[in-house]
Write a protein that holds these residues in place. Structure first.
Motif, PDB file in Angstrom:
ATOM      1  N   SER A   6       5.636  -4.196  -2.310  1.00 12.92           N
ATOM      2  CA  SER A   6       4.548  -3.215  -2.337  1.00 12.92           C
ATOM      3  C   SER A   6       3.992  -3.043  -3.749  1.00 12.92           C
ATOM      4  O   SER A   6       2.903  -2.508  -3.924  1.00 12.92           O
ATOM      5  N   TYR A   7       4.721  -3.521  -4.767  1.00 20.12           N
ATOM      6  CA  TYR A   7       4.273  -3.373  -6.149  1.00 20.12           C
ATOM      7  C   TYR A   7       3.145  -4.362  -6.444  1.00 20.12           C
ATOM      8  O   TYR A   7       3.187  -5.520  -6.040  1.00 20.12           O
ATOM      9  N   VAL A   8       2.156  -3.883  -7.185  1.00 19.65           N
ATOM     10  CA  VAL A   8       1.082  -4.733  -7.669  1.00 19.65           C
ATOM     11  C   VAL A   8       0.658  -4.189  -9.026  1.00 19.65           C
ATOM     12  O   VAL A   8       0.609  -2.973  -9.223  1.00 19.65           O
ATOM     13  N   THR A   9       0.415  -5.096  -9.979  1.00 21.34           N
ATOM     14  CA  THR A   9       0.053  -4.665 -11.327  1.00 21.34           C
ATOM     15  C   THR A   9      -1.453  -4.745 -11.538  1.00 21.34           C
ATOM     16  O   THR A   9      -2.167  -5.426 -10.813  1.00 21.34           O
ATOM     17  N   SER A  10      -1.890  -4.048 -12.555  1.00 25.58           N
ATOM     18  CA  SER A  10      -3.306  -3.943 -12.895  1.00 25.58           C
ATOM     19  C   SER A  10      -3.689  -5.038 -13.881  1.00 25.58           C
ATOM     20  O   SER A  10      -2.894  -5.368 -14.760  1.00 25.58           O
ATOM     21  N   PRO A  11      -4.883  -5.575 -13.763  1.00 23.84           N
ATOM     22  CA  PRO A  11      -5.842  -5.363 -12.681  1.00 23.84           C
ATOM     23  C   PRO A  11      -5.390  -6.127 -11.439  1.00 23.84           C
ATOM     24  O   PRO A  11      -4.785  -7.182 -11.538  1.00 23.84           O
ATOM     25  N   GLY A  12      -5.686  -5.575 -10.306  1.00 29.30           N
ATOM     26  CA  GLY A  12      -5.236  -6.210  -9.080  1.00 29.30           C
ATOM     27  C   GLY A  12      -6.049  -5.757  -7.891  1.00 29.30           C
ATOM     28  O   GLY A  12      -7.090  -5.111  -8.038  1.00 29.30           O
ATOM     29  N   LYS A  13      -5.532  -6.094  -6.733  1.00 29.96           N
ATOM     30  CA  LYS A  13      -6.214  -5.753  -5.487  1.00 29.96           C
ATOM     31  C   LYS A  13      -5.260  -4.959  -4.600  1.00 29.96           C
ATOM     32  O   LYS A  13      -4.084  -5.277  -4.502  1.00 29.96           O
ATOM     33  N   ILE A  14      -5.808  -3.924  -3.995  1.00 30.76           N
ATOM     34  CA  ILE A  14      -5.086  -3.134  -3.000  1.00 30.76           C
ATOM     35  C   ILE A  14      -5.579  -3.616  -1.641  1.00 30.76           C
ATOM     36  O   ILE A  14      -6.777  -3.591  -1.377  1.00 30.76           O
ATOM     37  N   GLU A  15      -4.642  -4.071  -0.809  1.00 33.63           N
ATOM     38  CA  GLU A  15      -5.019  -4.569   0.518  1.00 33.63           C
ATOM     39  C   GLU A  15      -4.966  -3.426   1.531  1.00 33.63           C
ATOM     40  O   GLU A  15      -3.929  -2.791   1.710  1.00 33.63           O
ATOM     41  N   ILE A  16      -6.093  -3.173   2.184  1.00 31.87           N
ATOM     42  CA  ILE A  16      -6.178  -2.135   3.206  1.00 31.87           C
ATOM     43  C   ILE A  16      -5.982  -2.803   4.568  1.00 31.87           C
ATOM     44  O   ILE A  16      -6.823  -3.592   4.998  1.00 31.87           O
ATOM     45  N   PRO A  17      -4.856  -2.518   5.253  1.00 32.01           N
ATOM     46  CA  PRO A  17      -4.628  -3.132   6.560  1.00 32.01           C
ATOM     47  C   PRO A  17      -5.702  -2.705   7.570  1.00 32.01           C
ATOM     48  O   PRO A  17      -6.137  -1.549   7.576  1.00 32.01           O
ATOM     49  N   HIS A  18      -6.106  -3.644   8.406  1.00 32.18           N
ATOM     50  CA  HIS A  18      -7.126  -3.373   9.421  1.00 32.18           C
ATOM     51  C   HIS A  18      -6.688  -2.198  10.297  1.00 32.18           C
ATOM     52  O   HIS A  18      -5.560  -2.125  10.759  1.00 32.18           O
ATOM     53  N   GLY A  19      -7.589  -1.256  10.487  1.00 35.23           N
ATOM     54  CA  GLY A  19      -7.321  -0.112  11.359  1.00 35.23           C
ATOM     55  C   GLY A  19      -6.520   1.003  10.704  1.00 35.23           C
ATOM     56  O   GLY A  19      -6.195   1.990  11.362  1.00 35.23           O
ATOM     57  N   SER A  20      -6.204   0.869   9.413  1.00 38.30           N
ATOM     58  CA  SER A  20      -5.406   1.886   8.728  1.00 38.30           C
ATOM     59  C   SER A  20      -6.292   2.824   7.912  1.00 38.30           C
ATOM     60  O   SER A  20      -7.248   2.388   7.277  1.00 38.30           O
ATOM     61  N   VAL A  21      -5.934   4.082   7.933  1.00 41.64           N
ATOM     62  CA  VAL A  21      -6.548   5.084   7.068  1.00 41.64           C
ATOM     63  C   VAL A  21      -5.577   5.259   5.899  1.00 41.64           C
ATOM     64  O   VAL A  21      -4.493   5.827   6.064  1.00 41.64           O
ATOM     65  N   VAL A  22      -5.956   4.733   4.730  1.00 45.60           N
ATOM     66  CA  VAL A  22      -5.061   4.699   3.578  1.00 45.60           C
ATOM     67  C   VAL A  22      -5.429   5.814   2.602  1.00 45.60           C
ATOM     68  O   VAL A  22      -6.588   5.941   2.203  1.00 45.60           O
ATOM     69  N   HIS A  23      -4.417   6.610   2.234  1.00 42.01           N
ATOM     70  CA  HIS A  23      -4.599   7.699   1.271  1.00 42.01           C
ATOM     71  C   HIS A  23      -3.858   7.381  -0.022  1.00 42.01           C
ATOM     72  O   HIS A  23      -2.808   6.747  -0.001  1.00 42.01           O
TER      73      HIS A  23
END
Length: 181
Positions: A6-23
């Protein structure tokens, strides 16, 4: 527990799963520097190596569904890229971690902006409690809580977060939110 995937460093991309409401939740991360179990309150600071700026992302709709069914909801926080993290900051650079300013902007709008002095639980309490359940190991990351203003991130939005101590910016992270393929 958050998987290291789940870790990702900057600069990077946050993946939003299809159908998910991500907060998003911007948080001060405590980096454990010494392994310990059943750590007492008085000894907790001896286990802190430093800090990191982190985002704790949650697929809120999946979390809500799991809660309604009485199921564990930790999977809603464990997707790949759901823990964007900044670089390590030695403890010596933040002598008072309960006086850190955390902020996040999503699509150019400030969503959260607050001080860690408003945390419900202080860092030694967190370390004492967590280590009563599980061994904390060197390199573990403990996320400490978030200021008010938690809200959604959608694919196509740019996310910037920062950590400041005594008016000096010690960390800034940036991510683009994309649809998970």
């Amino acid at each position: 527990m958050l998987p290291t995937s789940s870790y990702v460093t900057s600069p990077g991309k946050i993946e939003i799963p299809h159908g998910s409401v991500v907060h998003h939740e911007v948080e001060l991360g405590v980096v454990i520097g010494k392994t310990g179990r059943d750590i007492c309150l008085a000894d907790a600071w001896n286990h802190v190596a430093g800090y990191a700026l982190g985002l704790d992302l949650t697929a809120r709709n999946l979390q809500d569904e799991a809660k309604k069914k009485g199921l564990p909801w930790s999977a809603a926080k464990g997707f790949d890229t759901f823990t964007p993290i900044g670089p390590f900051i030695p403890a010596s650079e933040i002598p008072d971690p309960h006086n850190v300013r955390l902020w996040i902007e999503v699509a150019g709008q400030v969503r959260q902006n607050g001080l860690t002095d408003a945390m419900i639980f202080q860092i030694p309490q967190l370390i004492e409690h967590i280590s009563s359940i599980m061994t904390l190991e060197e390199g573990d990351l403990v996320l400490t809580g978030t200021p008010k203003g938690v809200g959604p991130i959608q694919a196509g939005e740019h996310v910037v977060a920062g950590l400041e101590y005594q008016g000096q910016e010690l960390s800034r992270i940036e991510f683009d939110a994309i649809e998970r393929s």
